[in-house]
Enzyme design. Structure first.
Site, mmCIF file in Angstrom:
data_model
loop_
_atom_site.group_PDB
_atom_site.id
_atom_site.type_symbol
_atom_site.label_atom_id
_atom_site.label_comp_id
_atom_site.label_asym_id
_atom_site.label_seq_id
_atom_site.Cartn_x
_atom_site.Cartn_y
_atom_site.Cartn_z
ATOM 1 N N GLU A 29 0.913 -1.154 0.036
ATOM 2 C CA GLU A 29 -0.003 -0.064 0.033
ATOM 3 C C GLU A 29 0.834 1.210 0.114
ATOM 4 O OE1 GLU A 29 -2.292 -0.792 3.347
ATOM 5 O OE2 GLU A 29 -2.838 -2.690 2.555
ATOM 6 N N GLU A 60 -4.806 -6.695 2.943
ATOM 7 C CA GLU A 60 -3.424 -7.526 3.278
ATOM 8 C C GLU A 60 -3.535 -9.005 3.086
ATOM 9 O OE1 GLU A 60 -5.272 -5.499 4.892
ATOM 10 O OE2 GLU A 60 -3.887 -3.520 5.019
ATOM 11 N N PHE A 83 1.857 -1.134 8.520
ATOM 12 C CA PHE A 83 1.984 -1.436 9.698
ATOM 13 C C PHE A 83 1.920 -2.653 10.107
ATOM 14 C CE2 PHE A 83 1.053 3.262 9.525
ATOM 15 C CZ PHE A 83 1.976 3.771 10.209
ATOM 16 N N HIS A 129 -0.847 1.442 15.583
ATOM 17 C CA HIS A 129 0.473 1.714 14.818
ATOM 18 C C HIS A 129 1.426 1.538 15.971
ATOM 19 C CE1 HIS A 129 -2.882 4.320 13.175
ATOM 20 N NE2 HIS A 129 -2.329 3.833 12.078
#
Ligand code: TPP
Ligand code: MG
Lengths: 337, 409
Positions: A29, A60, A83, A129
């Site tokens: 991404e 994902e 992440f 994150h």
């Protein structure tokens, strides 16, 4: 030799591999035109072309599933998950597919994929994150998990990961992308410039998977750490005044069990440090292995310093992340025992 | 046709990158009033073409035209305008607060305010919105206290989420606003499950969920559509297609191959494609979906075509990947301005009142910020550290009890 921060070193590894091997390609991404939200792939699409480094849909499971298919065909895909907190939609692809393809097909198919992903806390990124899910990967037989702590290792380990014929999860400690924070979370960032590990050769070289580094030699205790926590460990050892040996594991699978056991056999004491939550964290496995192999050399119970057993708490980041103070306290405690 | 094909890998590319001339002709937007309005209880097959057309009510002169033009009380439109203005002012102030180090993170919804504001006003108190991070307008339309927003954003002692969550990932159950998370798409299925529960209980509560254009690629989105279709769940599933997902244009979600609203067709759901900068069109389309759900005909997928005017977040610089003046070329204008002009055209609003309201709302936002600053901004004030250990389970287990003791909190 050029000086590189961790981002530049990773970029250089990818650049070298795109140049050397036409079967290497990168996708994820925002990594194509834009060069990634952390700039790790900056300039690579412009240099190597759109089909060598490109953006993907936000999916994902699709990213890693497609990587496995490409790998099975014969390519060496390097996928980025923006992440590591967002790798979980792909967990089934990793666990049930990438990790077992070679085994279940009798060696007919395999997945020589590398999944790069920033991990860890220290940037006030909140619950999604900041996490350190390495234990979720380590538990899966068939996956390798690599976690560098400095630019030199980052480049050499990434090249080894890409050249490896098995699936590798490559977790990048985002807290130290731009500089070692000297292990003290509340202090200003210091740039990598001047740090010996920021001297990074421009060309191809490897750091082997499964070979730990002794960052600091010591006689009284062994500290095991990886990624960002290597720097916390350095500061904590300094603060404690204990003559501790610091081992940077560099990869948790494959694990350099010889270096670990040799050190603990010498020092007789061990503190394990990671930022992931403590319960069923990778420290539990390390502790069990050391207990099994070094029991008669141990002078004190093995100690673990880890994130608290809560989800990652945004406002309490500095209370949550293990810092030098907690490591120093644990070291002093094992010295007492 | 050759049968000795040698393939080439297609990588989508937007019409314009920095320095280029923006072009939105690929959106194939029809003028206001052009699309017929089928009765909400029309059977699925007759609705197939709908997501390939375009529902738009306000024309170039800000007049409501065509079969979709809704009857909205003037009072409600004025409330909508106010909530949109408040959202925009609040966004601007908070973005600047981030630049001053008062918060760790912020995301604006500039240019997209009409969608959640209209829907928040239209749905009932018992209905539940499953939001994205870009629908602050929902809360503003329901007069959620500005203080609570500010304290959450500053992560201070009065943060209603106790310092546990990233700024702007609100939760406001009393305002029909489900808990936000950073993971994209994962609440779409919750919305459908919530709607299924409402049906199971023979209740009358609807669920409404949002995802961005980029997020339609996630598996969760497709699973939710399947469940919604199979169980006729009373849910309104909305795509806010603002053309961008960070630096990736909607082509990376497959929007250039078929409109995102047309994803509905394969699942046997009705799909609408709607002007997302047109308060009246949003209202009309949502009302259509509500009527359909209330007739026990299940879910509707609505694609709102809009534009992300601001950067993705405080971490983003959009001039790196799209023309800096692209927003000015977006053919659907500004939603706030279009509703304002409509009200002016009807004789219910004017520049003086608009300026006075802007001033009043800015004063409210500044006052709330000041109060929040007095309590403290990021790092200067936080809830008691014991809060870190609360709420993991309903009753704490020995791990958090011991660790809390170890920390001495
Ligand atoms: C599962 C998951 N993957 C990736 C991300 C990182 N991420 C955050 S926002 C975003 C783009 C989302 O785009 P879109 O769905 O179009 O929503 P918009 O931001 O445009 O409103 C990405 C990739 C995430 N938060 N969650
Ligand atoms: Mg978007």
């Amino acid at each position: 030799m050029p000086t590189m921060n961790m981002i530049q070193a990773l970029n250089s590894a990818l650049d070298v591999m795109l140049e050397r091997d036409p079967d290497v390609l990168l996708f994820g991404e925002d990594i194509g035109y834009f060069g990634g939200v952390f700039r790790v792939t900056d300039g690579l699409q412009a240099k190597h072309g759109k089909t060598r480094c490109f953006d993907t849909p936000i999916a994902e499971g699709g990213i890693i599933g497609a990587a496995i298919g490409m790998g099975a065909y014969g390519l060496r895909p390097v996928a980025e998950i923006q992440f590591v907190d967002y790798i979980l939609p792909a967990y089934d692809q990793l666990v049930s597919e990438a990790a077992r393809l070679r085994y279940r097909s009798g060696g007919e198919f395999w997945a020589p994929i590398t999944v790069r992903s920033p991990y860890g806390g220290g940037i006030f990124g909140g619950q999604t994150h900041s996490q350190s899910p390495e234990a979720l990967f380590a538990h899966v037989v068939g996956l390798k998990t690599v976690i560098p702590s400095n630019p030199y290792d980052a480049k050499g380990l990434l090249i080894s990961s890409i050249e490896d014929d098995d699936p590798v999860i490559f977790m990048e400690p985002k807290r130290i992308y731009n500089g070692p924070f000297n292990g003290r979370h509340d202090e200003q960032l210091k740039s990598w410039a001047g740090d010996p590990t920021a001297e990074v050769p421009e060309g191809h070289y490897t750091v082997p998977l499964g070979k730990a580094a002794i960052v600091r030699e010591g006689k009284e205790a062994t500290v095991l750490a990886y990624g960002t926590m290597v720097h916390v460990a350095k500061a904590g050892i300094e603060d404690s005044g204990v003559d501790a040996e610091l081992i940077d594991l560099r990869s948790i699978v494959p694990l350099d069990i010889e270096t670990i056991t040799a050190s603990v056999a010498r020092t007789g004491r061990c503190v394990i440090l990671h930022e992931a939550t403590r319960f069923a964290g990778f420290g539990g496995e390390l502790s069990a292995l050391i207990q099994e192999r070094c029991f008669w050399a141990l002078k004190a119970p093995i100690a673990r310093v880890a994130g608290w057993d809560t989800p990652y708490p945004h406002a309490f980041e500095l209370d949550y992340l293990p810092g030098p103070g907690r490591l120093a306290a644990a070291l002093l405690k094992v010295m007492e025992d | 046709m050759r049968n000795d094909a040698s393939f080439s890998l297609h990588i989508p590319e937007p019409d314009a990158r920095p320095g280029g001339i923006p072009d939105f002709s690929h959106l194939h937007l029809q003028p206001a009033g052009a699309t017929a309005r089928p009765a909400p209880d029309t059977s699925g097959i007759a609705l197939r073409d709908l997501p390939f057309s375009f529902v738009r009510v306000l024309d170039e002169d800000a007049r409501a035209v065509g079969p979709w033009a809704p009857a909205i009380p003037v009072e409600t439109m004025l409330r909508g305008l106010r909530a949109m203005m408040l959202t925009r002012i609040f966004d601007d102030r908070m973005f600047r607060a981030h630049r001053q180090g008062k918060t760790s993170f912020y995301m604006k919804s500039t240019g997209e305010e009409a969608i959640p504001v209209a829907q928040s006003l239209l749905l009932g108190a018992g209905d539940m919105c499953f939001p994205t991070y870009r629908v602050l307008g929902w809360l503003m339309a329901r007069d959620y206290p500005l203080h609570d927003l500010v304290n959450q954003i500053f992560s201070n002692e009065k943060d209603p989420l106790h310092g546990r969550q990233l700024p702007i990932l609100y939760s406001a159950r009393a305002y029909g606003f489900y808990s936000l998370s950073g993971n994209l798409g994962s609440r779409m299925n919750h919305a459908v499950g919530w709607a299924m529960a409402s049906a199971y209980k023979n209740d009358d509560k609807l669920a409404l969920a949002y995802v961005g254009d980029g997020t339609t690629a996630e598996g969760d989105f497709h699973e939710a559509l399947t469940f919604a279709s199979v169980y006729h769940a009373p849910a309104i599933l909305c795509i806010t297609n603002n053309q961008w997902a960070i630096s990736s244009y909607s082509g990376f979600a497959g929007a250039q191959e078929a409109p995102l609203g047309a994803r509905a067709v394969g699942y046997g759901l009705p799909g609408l494609r709607v002007d997302g900068n047109d308060f009246l069109a949003i209202w009309a389309a949502t009302q259509w979906a509500i009527e359909r759900a209330r007739a026990n005909m299940g879910a509707t997928l609505i694609e709102f075509v809009t534009y992300r005017v601001a950067g993705h977040s405080t971490s983003d610089d959009p001039t790196k990947y799209r023309p800096s003046d692209e927003a000015n070329h977006f053919p659907l204008g500004d939603p706030l301005d279009r509703l304002k002009r409509h009200l002016v055209t009807l004789g219910h609003w004017d520049e003086e009142r608009h300026a006075a309201l802007t001033h009043e709302l800015d004063g409210q936002v500044r006052a709330a910020m000041k109060d929040g600053e007095a309590i403290g901004t990021l790092g200067k004030s936080k809830p008691p550290v014991s809060e870190m250990f609360e709420g993991v389970f309903k009753k704490p287990d020995w791990r958090v009890i011991e660790q809390r003791r170890e920390m001495g909190v």
